[in-house]
Design an enzyme around this catalytic site. Structure first.
Site, PDB file in Angstrom:
ATOM      1  N   CYS A 133      -4.615   8.246   9.947  1.00 53.91           N
ATOM      2  CA  CYS A 133      -4.674   7.586  11.252  1.00 53.91           C
ATOM      3  C   CYS A 133      -4.413   8.585  12.377  1.00 53.91           C
ATOM      4  O   CYS A 133      -3.552   9.449  12.255  1.00 53.91           O
ATOM      5  CB  CYS A 133      -3.620   6.494  11.342  1.00 53.91           C
ATOM      6  SG  CYS A 133      -4.085   4.966  10.540  1.00 53.91           S
TER       7      CYS A 133
ATOM      8  N   LYS B 226       0.844  -1.204   0.000  1.00 50.41           N
ATOM      9  CA  LYS B 226       0.000   0.000   0.000  1.00 50.41           C
ATOM     10  C   LYS B 226       0.873   1.246   0.000  1.00 50.41           C
ATOM     11  O   LYS B 226       0.632   2.191  -0.763  1.00 50.41           O
ATOM     12  CB  LYS B 226      -0.901  -0.002   1.241  1.00 50.41           C
ATOM     13  CG  LYS B 226      -1.586   1.327   1.495  1.00 50.41           C
ATOM     14  CD  LYS B 226      -2.434   1.318   2.750  1.00 50.41           C
ATOM     15  CE  LYS B 226      -1.683   1.667   4.009  1.00 50.41           C
ATOM     16  NZ  LYS B 226      -1.479   3.104   4.261  1.00 50.41           N
TER      17      LYS B 226
ATOM     18  N   ASP C 162       5.284   0.561  11.893  1.00 46.12           N
ATOM     19  CA  ASP C 162       4.040  -0.061  11.417  1.00 46.12           C
ATOM     20  C   ASP C 162       3.915  -1.527  11.843  1.00 46.12           C
ATOM     21  O   ASP C 162       2.898  -2.159  11.559  1.00 46.12           O
ATOM     22  CB  ASP C 162       3.950   0.035   9.886  1.00 46.12           C
ATOM     23  CG  ASP C 162       3.621   1.451   9.430  1.00 46.12           C
ATOM     24  OD1 ASP C 162       3.292   2.296  10.277  1.00 46.12           O
ATOM     25  OD2 ASP C 162       3.701   1.703   8.209  1.00 46.12           O
TER      26      ASP C 162
ATOM     27  N   ARG D   5      -8.526  -0.486   5.087  1.00 48.97           N
ATOM     28  CA  ARG D   5      -7.644   0.530   4.493  1.00 48.97           C
ATOM     29  C   ARG D   5      -6.316  -0.092   4.073  1.00 48.97           C
ATOM     30  O   ARG D   5      -5.692   0.390   3.139  1.00 48.97           O
ATOM     31  CB  ARG D   5      -7.366   1.644   5.508  1.00 48.97           C
ATOM     32  CG  ARG D   5      -8.562   2.539   5.785  1.00 48.97           C
ATOM     33  CD  ARG D   5      -8.153   3.723   6.626  1.00 48.97           C
ATOM     34  NE  ARG D   5      -6.888   4.251   6.148  1.00 48.97           N
ATOM     35  CZ  ARG D   5      -5.968   4.810   6.914  1.00 48.97           C
ATOM     36  NH1 ARG D   5      -6.169   4.929   8.197  1.00 48.97           N
ATOM     37  NH2 ARG D   5      -4.852   5.251   6.398  1.00 48.97           N
TER      38      ARG D   5
END
Ligand code: UD1
Length: 429
Positions: free
Chosen positions: A126, A22, A316, A408
């Site tokens: 976010c 992504k 992440d 997402r």
């Protein structure tokens, strides 16, 4: 709103195909604004964030075409899209569109470089800290842009085009590096970016820009040199594998136990995370075209982790690693150095029985013998998936609410886990 139901305690066994990244697909799609020719991108994941960016690009007038399915393709293999920005009708990116996803702010760079103007709403995304854009603006100003903030919009202009310059980032920023790369590609003269982000997604963008005619050296190192060109052309590029998705499933296997091959991915994209996973007791081996992750019988060793820009441990994957450490033998300390306020998963993990104490940017996790399923709430993208991992390892039923966060960033999450034996299903509202 959709929910995910998990009945935990089942080891994972099988194969999981890894999607395109992504975080690479987004800047690559944005790069299509740099040229009037067609940019063809393969291995693009089907995700809500990709759809959101497609709408934003469509609003500027970019033509979007999904190339038909080929034999052997399933919905678990990425799609190929063609983007053509030959008729950009609007250089404004409105609040309604940009507020849902932070990365969409990056359109400011190609719009400004190619058309001399851009008006882009300050971003959303976010809720993990304040996440300002001051460094992105600084980079564009260094290249000669005049920038004003007006009623929530960044209004950027240049009279006679952008000019190459020295851009020295005081802090490593992935978005700042993407923006500087795209803008400098069409600037007049030479740009030197110092303290550039070294993330694989930066290298992927630089490779695609190079195919489009840009002259870039040093991507993947802290010093990138760009010789501006007058115009760029179309190209074809395949999005690199998603290292965060790879690491997430690797941690799921490390937590539930089992034996899974992660296909279409590369270990070199996440060395530090895989090294740390091995230290916890998981067995990681490279296999042709992928990575095999196993943990059979052995307990989970407690390991301390500090997040850092690439090649360090990625922020992440911090939430997912914390989920794993909740079942470790002993205490682990997890320090988050990239984003403040990225511990929202802590209180939700606690609902499953995790013992975690927060001290500023440090989470101290006391491993417990077992987690017990419970209803929990997804709060942001990576936090949500940490709850999925914990739910897979917990005894009994876990119900995850607000799963739109997962959509997402994780393509076909339930299908990929279910094919490895997980008892997971989506309950549509
Ligand atoms: C990207 C990733 C995100 C990842 C992050 C860090 C995408 C779409 N998102 O986000 O998943 O968690 O990198 O690896 O690729 N900062 C400033 N001023 C700025 C810009 C950033 O202070 O103008 C700060 C941020 O608040 C943060 C740090 O710099 O503390 C790093 O942020 P950055 O690397 O820019 O993150 P993103 O590009 O937004």
């Amino acid at each position: 709103m959709d929910r995910i139901h998990i009945t935990g305690g089942v080891p994972l066994n099988g194969t999981i195909p890894i999607s395109g990244a992504k975080n690479a697909a987004l800047p690559l799609m944005i790069a299509s604004l740099l040229t009037g020719d067609t940019l063809e991108l393969a291995n693009v994941p089907r995700l809500a964030d990709i759809a959101a960016l497609t709408r934003i690009l469509g609003n500027h007038g970019v033509d979007h075409m999904v190339v038909g399915k080929r034999p052997g393709q399933t919905t678990e293999t990425g799609q190929t899209i063609r983007l053509t920005a030959s008729n950009v009708i609007d250089t404004t990116a409105p609040y309604e569109l940009v507020s849902t996803m932070r990365a969409s702010f990056w359109v400011v760079a190609p719009l400004l470089a190619r058309f001399g103007e851009a008006k882009v709403s300050l971003p959303g995304g976010c809720a993990i800290g304040t996440r300002p854009v001051d460094l992105l603006i600084m980079a564009l100003e260094r290249l000669g842009a005049q920038i004003e903030i007006d009623a929530g919009y960044v209004v950027a202009k240049t009279k006679n085009g952008l000019r190459g310059a020295e851009i020295d980032f005081p802090k490593v920023t992935v978005g700042g590096t993407h923006v500087a790369l795209m803008a400098a590609s069409l600037a007049y003269g030479t740009t030197v970016i110092s303290n550039a982000a070294r993330e694989p997604e930066v290298v992927d963008l630089a490779e695609c820009l190079t195919k489009m005619g840009a002259r870039i050296q040093g991507a993947g190192t802290p010093r990138i040199v760009i010789e501006g060109v007058a115009r760029m052309n179309g190209a074809r590029h395949e999005v690199l594998p998603d290292r965060i998705e790879t690491g997430t499933y690797a941690m799921a296997v490390a937590m539930t136990g089992g034996d899974v091959v992660l296909e279409n991915t590369r270990a070199d994209l996440l060395h530090s995370a895989l090294d740390i996973l091995s230290t916890t007791g998981a067995e990681i081996t490279q296999v042709p075209g992928g990575i095999r992750v196993r943990r059979n019988g052995a307990g989970i060793a407690a390991v301390d982790v500090t997040t850092d820009p690439f090649p360090g441990f990625p922020t992440d994957l911090q939430a997912q690693f914390m989920a794993l450490m909740t079942l470790a033998n002993g205490q682990s300390q997890i320090r988050e150095t990239i984003f403040e306020n990225r511990f929202m998963h802590v209180q939700e993990l606690a609902r499953l029985g995790a013992r975690i104490r927060l001290e500023g940017d440090l989470a101290i996790v006391e491993g417990v013998d077992r987690l017990k399923g419970a209803p929990v709430m997804a709060t942001d993208l990576r936090a949500s998936v940490s709850l999925v991992i914990a739910g897979l390892a917990a005894e009994g039923e876990t119900q995850i609410n607000r799963v739109y966060h997962l959509d997402r960033g994780f393509e076909a999450l339930e299908a990929k886990l279910a094919r490895c034996g997980a008892r997971i299903e989506r309950v549509r509202a």
